[in-house]
Scaffold this motif. Structure first.
Motif, PDB file in Angstrom:
ATOM      1  N   PHE A  52       0.812  -1.215   0.000  1.00  0.00           N
ATOM      2  CA  PHE A  52       0.000   0.000   0.000  1.00  0.00           C
ATOM      3  C   PHE A  52       0.852   1.274   0.000  1.00  0.00           C
ATOM      4  O   PHE A  52       0.318   2.367  -0.161  1.00  0.00           O
ATOM      5  CB  PHE A  52      -0.992  -0.030   1.167  1.00  0.00           C
ATOM      6  CG  PHE A  52      -2.091  -1.030   0.922  1.00  0.00           C
ATOM      7  CD1 PHE A  52      -3.231  -0.656   0.244  1.00  0.00           C
ATOM      8  CD2 PHE A  52      -1.949  -2.357   1.299  1.00  0.00           C
ATOM      9  CE1 PHE A  52      -4.233  -1.580  -0.035  1.00  0.00           C
ATOM     10  CE2 PHE A  52      -2.940  -3.291   1.027  1.00  0.00           C
ATOM     11  CZ  PHE A  52      -4.087  -2.893   0.362  1.00  0.00           C
ATOM     12  N   LEU A 109       1.145   4.829  -3.642  1.00  0.00           N
ATOM     13  CA  LEU A 109       1.233   6.250  -3.283  1.00  0.00           C
ATOM     14  C   LEU A 109       2.452   6.883  -3.931  1.00  0.00           C
ATOM     15  O   LEU A 109       2.425   8.048  -4.331  1.00  0.00           O
ATOM     16  CB  LEU A 109       1.295   6.413  -1.759  1.00  0.00           C
ATOM     17  CG  LEU A 109       0.003   6.109  -0.994  1.00  0.00           C
ATOM     18  CD1 LEU A 109       0.249   6.195   0.509  1.00  0.00           C
ATOM     19  CD2 LEU A 109      -1.123   7.057  -1.401  1.00  0.00           C
ATOM     20  N   MET A 154       2.584  12.194   1.243  1.00  0.00           N
ATOM     21  CA  MET A 154       1.929  10.927   1.579  1.00  0.00           C
ATOM     22  C   MET A 154       2.831   9.748   1.202  1.00  0.00           C
ATOM     23  O   MET A 154       2.963   8.787   1.962  1.00  0.00           O
ATOM     24  CB  MET A 154       0.608  10.782   0.810  1.00  0.00           C
ATOM     25  CG  MET A 154      -0.503  11.689   1.279  1.00  0.00           C
ATOM     26  SD  MET A 154      -2.007  11.270   0.351  1.00  0.00           S
ATOM     27  CE  MET A 154      -3.139  12.461   1.053  1.00  0.00           C
ATOM     28  N   VAL A 187       5.782   9.455   3.638  1.00  0.00           N
ATOM     29  CA  VAL A 187       5.363   8.920   4.937  1.00  0.00           C
ATOM     30  C   VAL A 187       5.216   7.398   4.851  1.00  0.00           C
ATOM     31  O   VAL A 187       5.784   6.654   5.662  1.00  0.00           O
ATOM     32  CB  VAL A 187       4.014   9.551   5.387  1.00  0.00           C
ATOM     33  CG1 VAL A 187       3.448   8.811   6.591  1.00  0.00           C
ATOM     34  CG2 VAL A 187       4.209  11.023   5.725  1.00  0.00           C
ATOM     35  N   ARG A 188       4.460   6.936   3.883  1.00  0.00           N
ATOM     36  CA  ARG A 188       4.183   5.503   3.838  1.00  0.00           C
ATOM     37  C   ARG A 188       5.405   4.687   3.392  1.00  0.00           C
ATOM     38  O   ARG A 188       5.605   3.569   3.871  1.00  0.00           O
ATOM     39  CB  ARG A 188       2.994   5.207   2.931  1.00  0.00           C
ATOM     40  CG  ARG A 188       1.669   5.331   3.639  1.00  0.00           C
ATOM     41  CD  ARG A 188       1.550   4.334   4.809  1.00  0.00           C
ATOM     42  NE  ARG A 188       0.435   4.682   5.672  1.00  0.00           N
ATOM     43  CZ  ARG A 188       0.517   5.517   6.716  1.00  0.00           C
ATOM     44  NH1 ARG A 188       1.678   6.073   7.049  1.00  0.00           N
ATOM     45  NH2 ARG A 188      -0.540   5.794   7.428  1.00  0.00           N
ATOM     46  N   ARG A 216       4.294  14.095   7.410  1.00  0.00           N
ATOM     47  CA  ARG A 216       2.957  13.846   7.979  1.00  0.00           C
ATOM     48  C   ARG A 216       2.298  15.193   8.331  1.00  0.00           C
ATOM     49  O   ARG A 216       1.130  15.418   8.060  1.00  0.00           O
ATOM     50  CB  ARG A 216       3.094  12.943   9.203  1.00  0.00           C
ATOM     51  CG  ARG A 216       1.792  12.322   9.656  1.00  0.00           C
ATOM     52  CD  ARG A 216       2.001  11.425  10.854  1.00  0.00           C
ATOM     53  NE  ARG A 216       2.347  10.072  10.474  1.00  0.00           N
ATOM     54  CZ  ARG A 216       3.468   9.440  10.812  1.00  0.00           C
ATOM     55  NH1 ARG A 216       4.388  10.057  11.535  1.00  0.00           N
ATOM     56  NH2 ARG A 216       3.681   8.223  10.425  1.00  0.00           N
ATOM     57  N   ARG A 217       3.096  16.087   8.914  1.00  0.00           N
ATOM     58  CA  ARG A 217       2.557  17.412   9.265  1.00  0.00           C
ATOM     59  C   ARG A 217       2.169  18.169   8.001  1.00  0.00           C
ATOM     60  O   ARG A 217       1.177  18.907   7.984  1.00  0.00           O
ATOM     61  CB  ARG A 217       3.589  18.227  10.053  1.00  0.00           C
ATOM     62  CG  ARG A 217       4.141  17.538  11.277  1.00  0.00           C
ATOM     63  CD  ARG A 217       3.297  17.735  12.519  1.00  0.00           C
ATOM     64  NE  ARG A 217       3.384  16.567  13.395  1.00  0.00           N
ATOM     65  CZ  ARG A 217       4.356  16.337  14.278  1.00  0.00           C
ATOM     66  NH1 ARG A 217       5.338  17.197  14.434  1.00  0.00           N
ATOM     67  NH2 ARG A 217       4.345  15.246  15.016  1.00  0.00           N
ATOM     68  N   VAL A 243       1.042  16.909   5.234  1.00  0.00           N
ATOM     69  CA  VAL A 243      -0.266  16.391   4.807  1.00  0.00           C
ATOM     70  C   VAL A 243      -1.353  16.966   5.711  1.00  0.00           C
ATOM     71  O   VAL A 243      -2.421  17.374   5.243  1.00  0.00           O
ATOM     72  CB  VAL A 243      -0.292  14.848   4.831  1.00  0.00           C
ATOM     73  CG1 VAL A 243      -1.683  14.332   4.459  1.00  0.00           C
ATOM     74  CG2 VAL A 243       0.758  14.276   3.885  1.00  0.00           C
ATOM     75  N   GLY A 244      -1.057  17.018   7.001  1.00  0.00           N
ATOM     76  CA  GLY A 244      -2.032  17.551   7.955  1.00  0.00           C
ATOM     77  C   GLY A 244      -2.429  18.983   7.622  1.00  0.00           C
ATOM     78  O   GLY A 244      -3.609  19.344   7.688  1.00  0.00           O
ATOM     79  N   ARG A 245      -1.460  19.812   7.234  1.00  0.00           N
ATOM     80  CA  ARG A 245      -1.795  21.193   6.884  1.00  0.00           C
ATOM     81  C   ARG A 245      -2.707  21.237   5.653  1.00  0.00           C
ATOM     82  O   ARG A 245      -3.528  22.121   5.509  1.00  0.00           O
ATOM     83  CB  ARG A 245      -0.512  21.998   6.618  1.00  0.00           C
ATOM     84  CG  ARG A 245       0.226  22.382   7.904  1.00  0.00           C
ATOM     85  CD  ARG A 245       1.333  23.377   7.633  1.00  0.00           C
ATOM     86  NE  ARG A 245       2.405  22.849   6.790  1.00  0.00           N
ATOM     87  CZ  ARG A 245       3.414  22.097   7.243  1.00  0.00           C
ATOM     88  NH1 ARG A 245       3.498  21.785   8.525  1.00  0.00           N
ATOM     89  NH2 ARG A 245       4.344  21.655   6.418  1.00  0.00           N
ATOM     90  N   ILE A 256      -4.961  18.834   4.738  1.00  0.00           N
ATOM     91  CA  ILE A 256      -6.297  18.233   4.857  1.00  0.00           C
ATOM     92  C   ILE A 256      -7.082  18.677   6.088  1.00  0.00           C
ATOM     93  O   ILE A 256      -8.299  18.544   6.122  1.00  0.00           O
ATOM     94  CB  ILE A 256      -6.236  16.685   4.838  1.00  0.00           C
ATOM     95  CG1 ILE A 256      -5.514  16.143   6.081  1.00  0.00           C
ATOM     96  CG2 ILE A 256      -5.614  16.168   3.556  1.00  0.00           C
ATOM     97  CD1 ILE A 256      -5.759  14.667   6.310  1.00  0.00           C
ATOM     98  N   LEU A 257      -6.394  19.170   7.109  1.00  0.00           N
ATOM     99  CA  LEU A 257      -7.116  19.490   8.351  1.00  0.00           C
ATOM    100  C   LEU A 257      -7.364  20.998   8.503  1.00  0.00           C
ATOM    101  O   LEU A 257      -6.613  21.801   8.015  1.00  0.00           O
ATOM    102  CB  LEU A 257      -6.347  18.967   9.561  1.00  0.00           C
ATOM    103  CG  LEU A 257      -6.526  17.481   9.841  1.00  0.00           C
ATOM    104  CD1 LEU A 257      -5.570  17.029  10.930  1.00  0.00           C
ATOM    105  CD2 LEU A 257      -7.960  17.162  10.258  1.00  0.00           C
TER     106      LEU A 257
END
Lengths: 407, 316
Positions: free
Chosen positions: B231, B235, B256, B259-260, B308-309, B311-313, B315-316
């Motif tokens: 998985f 990505l 992404m 991260v993965r 990760r941060r 991506v957070g900025r 989507i969140l």
């Protein structure tokens, strides 16, 4: 437990084109596909009930869901990938995935017909006689017939080949007499029919001597006892057979060939047909919406967990797109469906755990609109167990994907 | 929608894989730990000769003018063999911008990856900063050697003269994304290698009179590592594709992927070491070559938390 075809598709969906492999990667949907998406979205926006229907795993909720299924069927959205003669639209796999994304994003109801349309139907398309296809598929798609799955027995769970329910020849009646018990049968208390495996040759080796039977539950000799599930719904049932009758035209595939036929269905259950990425993308979006409403999301650790869950939902989507491209190219994906099942089932649990943590003391409420998260959590917890436990799937991945020795 | 590589792209990747299997076996990586420059010069020359370093270079400069999608599988192969060469810095970051060509190599530094890898043998030092990109001949840079846990990665603290950026802020963002993407591809290759070599080991090694690969405890570790890889890979490929079309969300897609891929490599190294047992804990055995490369790359070009941060900025 064993791997069947990776994803069960009706044959018309497979286009073995070697020319396709000369076409560069393209991550856009075609104008026709985008039009289809817009149509589906518009229809769902008009037709999805608000507030949501009661749980389809209760008697009254099941009835409400059957009305919804009828509505879907009349609009030809019940089984978009099926041939038109059985109520479908001959949609491509891509269109089916688009439909699923829109369906779950719209917050549309669970599919109480799913075990029929996603698990049994692919098997009927592959192994059923033309007569069986005519009699069963349309009725199943409209919800006139509802099908539950008769795999597990009290002493045959992960070890499915250990079933003891048996079918004995009734030459005079032109069929089979069945005796025994199935259990953990999802929506067994509400369905009209059951599909399952029965021993027809007690002397045959373990995986032989089983036959795939289609059983009408409305007959003498069948007792169904609802069993309350973890979430409080009567979603399970025990089904007892005491000399119940199955006519010859309800035998699916050859007598004593049930195991290999059933494996085709379990492959489908693990793979994308039952749990398409659209479900988890929709849950992940709802989680993000929930998080945005919460002050606590400034907390870095929680943000990271949400981000990880979102990345996994995206990963599942793109892994599926790769798999579907392979299927369209005529390549088989093999035992990879076991990895898929591991992945989505654990993702689903994680998505709900994060939501419950965001809700804090409100998480335990099972009234009000946030109750869907606790309900969903309890349902998600079944994911690592059904369709072959995740421990079994890890064995399959180790042995069939990685090539580690069985023993 | 078509999410697959073309036969041509797969054939090119297979050719590079064959070349690296032959020219860059673990012995060559091991030799790079103790040789003068930490590199495998004959492999580098071979890659340059076959055009692998010029996949994304301008055709006007003798390159192929192709995209991230054409290069990403090659970078995955370079990870699989733990190639001790600056192929990401060179083929994916510097060559497409015209800062190097031929068999010249680049060393790229940034606030997220401040140590210059193989800087002493690079032709140019590329410095990515908030105000743009600076490109400086290596001879003008001050280098102080540092030791990496991965003995092949020759690290240097780099001091650059005061020069103006040669490329604007937008270019800085683009080349940084490319570096992160290439590193993610290498991490996927490394994870795949560590899982494969551990499977091979578990198929041979016997304890209690049976192959250890028959034990469910071992099977489940490896199944989990293989699933994480399954998985992570899409990505990485998706990010390569959206980078190649200048998708406005490509930066998030790269994060992404990083991260993965980083997580998959971290999991693969833990599982590989655990399933090998004590033999994996020795430096005589090859596993450490791959494991240590993975440890380094997980934290290079923005570590997993950094991405990760990011991506957070988004989507969140």
């Amino acid at each position: 437990m064993a791997a069947g075809p990776p994803y069960n598709l009706t044959p018309r969906q497979v286009d073995c084109s070697t020319l396709a492999r000369l076409v560069p990667m393209d991550l856009t949907f075609s104008p026709a596909e985008e039009t289809f998406r817009a149509e589906v979205r518009a229809w769902l926006a008009t037709n999805v009930a608000d507030p949501p229907l009661p749980s389809g795993d209760t008697a009254e909720g099941f009835a409400a869901h059957l009305e919804w299924e009828r509505k879907l069927f009349d609009a030809r959205y019940a089984v978009v990938s099926w041939p038109a003669e059985f109520g479908g639209r001959d949609a491509s796999l891509w269109e089916w995935l688009i439909f699923e994304e829109e369906y779950w994003l719209a917050g549309a109801p669970q599919r109480v017909t799913q075990n029929g349309i996603f698990l049994l139907a692919p098997t009927i398309f592959e192994f059923g006689t033309p007569d069986q296809q005519q009699r069963i598929l349309r009725s199943m798609a409209s919800g006139a017939q509802t099908w539950c799955q008769g795999w597990s027995e009290p002493n045959a769970g992960s070890d499915l080949a250990g079933i003891t329910s048996r079918a004995v020849r009734d030459d005079a009646g032109g069929g089979w007499r069945i005796t025994g018990q199935k259990t953990w049968t999802t929506r067994g208390a509400f369905c009209t029919h059951l599909f399952g495996l029965f021993k027809t040759d007690l002397d045959a080796p373990r995986h032989n001597g089983m036959t795939y039977l289609l059983v009408d539950l409305a007959q003498p000799g069948i007792t169904v006892r609802p069993v309350e599930r973890l979430d409080g719904d009567d979603g399970f049932a025990e089904v007892f057979f005491d000399d119940a009758f199955v006519p010859d035209d309800m035998v699916l595939g050859g007598v004593n060939e049930g195991w290999s036929i059933a494996m085709a269905t379990t492959g489908s259950e693990r793979g994308l047909t039952l749990r398409s990425p659209g479900r988890f993308l929709a849950t992940a979006r709802r989680l993000i919406d929930l998080a945005r409403e919460q002050v606590a999301v400034a907390d870095t650790a929680t943000r990271d967990r949400i981000v990880d869950a979102w990345i996994d939902a995206e990963a599942y989507r793109w892994q599926t797109f790769a798999t579907v491209t392979d299927i369209v190219d005529g390549k088989a994906a093999g035992a990879a469906s076991s990895m898929v099942k591991l992945f989505w089932s654990e993702l689903d649990v994680r998505l709900h755990e994060i939501a419950l943590d965001l809700l804090g003391p409100h998480a335990e409420l099972v009234d009000g609109e946030l109750a869907a998260w606790m309900k969903g959590y309890q349902f998600a917890l079944s994911g690592p167990i059904y369709a072959g436990t995740n421990e079994i799937q890890r064995n399959v991945v180790a042995e069939r994907v990685l090539g580690l020795p069985r023993r | 929608m078509r999410f697959a590589f073309t036969d041509e792209q797969l054939e090119l990747a297979a050719a590079v894989r064959d070349l690296l299997a032959k020219e860059c076996p673990p012995d060559v990586v091991r030799a790079a730990w103790s040789n003068a420059d930490g590199r495998a010069n004959q492999v580098w020359s071979a890659l340059a000769e076959m055009g692998a370093l010029a996949v994304m270079s301008d055709e006007a400069r003798g390159g192929f003018g192709m995209t991230e999608v054409d290069l990403v599988l090659l970078l995955e192969e370079s990870g699989r063999c733990a190639l001790p060469e600056p192929i990401v810095d060179t083929a994916l970051v510097a060559a497409p911008e015209g800062w190097v060509d031929g068999d010249a190599s680049a060393c790229v530094i940034s606030p997220e990856s401040p140590f210059g890898v193989w800087a002493d043998t690079a032709t140019v030092i590329v410095s990515i900063a908030a105000d743009g990109v600076r490109v400086v001949p290596r001879s003008e840079a001050g280098l102080t050697a540092r030791d990496s846990v991965d003995g092949a990665r020759r690290l240097f603290s780099v001091e650059l003269p005061e020069v103006a950026p040669v490329a604007p802020v937008a270019a800085a963002a683009r080349v940084f994304r490319r570096g992160a993407l290439g590193t993610a591809a290498q991490l996927v290759g490394l994870a795949d290698r560590m899982v494969s070599m551990t499977v091979e080991y578990a198929r041979e090694r016997e304890q209690f009179g049976v192959k250890i690969g028959t034990f469910q405890a071992v099977k489940h570790h490896l199944a989990n590592a293989r699933t994480a890889l399954e998985f992570a890979r899409p990505l990485v490929y998706r990010a390569a594709a959206t980078m190649s079309t200048d998708d406005p969300d490509a930066a998030t897609h790269v994060s992404m992927a990083k991260v993965r891929a980083g997580d998959a490599a971290a999991q693969a190294s833990r599982v590989a070491l655990q399933c090998h047992g004590a033999i994996g804990y020795t430096t005589e055995y090859d596993l450490h070559l791959f494991m240590k490369r993975a440890w380094a790359l997980e934290r290079a070009w923005g570590d997993t938390s950094w991405h990760r941060r990011a991506v957070g900025r988004a989507i969140l």
